[in-house]
Design an enzyme around this catalytic site. Structure first.
Site, PDB file in Angstrom:
ATOM      1  N   ASP A  45     -14.095   3.049   2.347  1.00 49.31           N
ATOM      2  CA  ASP A  45     -13.310   1.877   1.962  1.00 49.31           C
ATOM      3  C   ASP A  45     -13.897   1.114   0.785  1.00 49.31           C
ATOM      4  OD1 ASP A  45     -11.274   1.976   4.117  1.00 49.31           O
ATOM      5  OD2 ASP A  45     -13.037   1.758   5.393  1.00 49.31           O
ATOM      6  N   CYS A  93       0.821  -1.217   0.000  1.00 50.70           N
ATOM      7  CA  CYS A  93       0.000   0.000   0.000  1.00 50.70           C
ATOM      8  C   CYS A  93       0.850   1.259   0.000  1.00 50.70           C
ATOM      9  CB  CYS A  93      -0.940  -0.003   1.199  1.00 50.70           C
ATOM     10  SG  CYS A  93      -2.316  -1.164   1.019  1.00 50.70           S
TER      11      CYS A  93
END
Length: 344
Positions: free
Chosen positions: A49, A15
């Site tokens: 999300d 990430c």
């Protein structure tokens, strides 16, 4: 045959290769709001999300995708990490995953197809653990290895947990320690300790499946997972979206045991400074050590959960019964017009 190190093909690992929040905001500034579709309960307006779509009869579908370049050298583990990270977005909204499809970019001129197959095997293992099929996918020949999943989930419409639902006087809890970016960067530099590498791998391959249960608790007001923008970045999204100020108690923030050592060794991911440059103006002044930990990009990090203060004992009892690790790291208060996050 000489062992191939997947991370040597990563311009930014896990990430940590996400586009910085400030740049992403620029990219999306002219995009038309998807909220003009009445069935779309959650779009990109709240920086949540996953997207949530009302399918009627009190049910909603959750859809998300997440992919990145290798964060570890072992292809099977890379697949496990990428799959865990993608599926956790469903849990962060309070949903239950039902199906995943793979996203694969592979430089076949640099890496044999057999290694990509191991990546897929790792992802399938995680999907099996989550009780869902890896039902297909799409692949391209690309310059760098990329892998992830698109995941579909389902839940009761009224139980959706967004990142903008926190209220004044909520307690903030974190379910996994920070420091994954520090450890994986230290691994690239060859200074990571085996103990810390093992812990980071364990964290990155642990599903946030407690989120589905947390969604049913009325005193859980907001929830999100901590990934590439670091703890402060995702806390800021919650604070700004909820119209509150977040107070983070630095000494209480859980961290991987060797985190301070790697900070002193300057094993700082590039994403840390990009993160701070994007949102540092909304945070009270930080020491270099605080910035290194709190802006550290997490891959498949934990859940950040906002719980009403009067229900903390109930929440702790629920967490204990579910064998869920939780650490109280701060609280919210009325926004006073200054910083959205204060680190004390």
């Amino acid at each position: 045959m000489e062992q191939i190190r997947l991370t040597q093909f990563s311009p930014g690992a896990g990430c940590g290769c996400k586009i910085a929040p400030k740049d992403l905001e620029q990219i999306l500034k002219n995009s038309r709001s998807a909220m003009s579709f009445p069935q779309l309960l959650v779009g990109n307006d709240t920086k949540d999300d996953a997207a949530v779509y009302d399918i009627g009869n009190g049910k909603a579908i959750i859809s998300t995708t997440d992919f990145f370049t290798p964060i570890v050298d072992n292809p099977f583990d890379f697949g496990r990490i990428a799959a865990t990270n993608a599926i956790s977005d469903i849990y962060a909204m309070g949903g239950t995953p039902i199906m995943a499809i793979a996203i694969l970019g592979w430089p076949l001129d640099k890496l044999p197809a057999e290694i990509a197959s191991e990546v897929i095997d790792g992802a399938r293992k995680v999907c099996d653990n989550a009780g869902i099929p890896l039902a297909g996918g799409h692949s391209i020949n690309s310059a760098d290895p990329i892998f992830g999943l698109a995941v579909t989930g389902i839940m009761d419409k009224e139980l959706v947990k967004m990142n903008n639902g926190a209220t004044d006087n909520c307690s903030l809890y974190l379910t996994k320690p920070l420091g994954i970016g520090l450890v994986t960067t230290a691994e690239k530099f060859g200074v990571a300790k085996d103990r810390d590498k093992a812990k980071a791998l364990e964290l990155m391959t642990t599903l946030n499946n407690a989120g589905a249960g947390l969604a049913k608790l009325p005193y859980v007001k907001s929830m999100t997972d901590i990934t590439g923008f670091g703890l402060l970045g995702h806390t800021l999204e919650m604070a700004q979206g909820s119209g509150v100020k977040a107070i983070i108690e630095y000494d209480k923030v859980p961290r991987i045991e060797g985190a301070e050592f790697y900070i002193k060794q300057e094993c700082i991911p590039g994403g840390t400074n990009r993160n701070f440059a994007s949102y540092g103006m909304h945070v009270s002044p930080l020491t270099p050590e605080q910035k290194a930990l709190l802006c550290d990009p997490q891959t498949s990090g934990g859940l950040l959960v906002a719980v009403t203060n009067e229900s903390q004992n109930e929440f702790k009892a629920f967490a204990s019964a579910q064998k869920m690790d939780i650490t109280k790291i701060g609280h919210t208060q009325k926004q006073d017009g200054s910083y959205h996050i204060e680190v004390i």
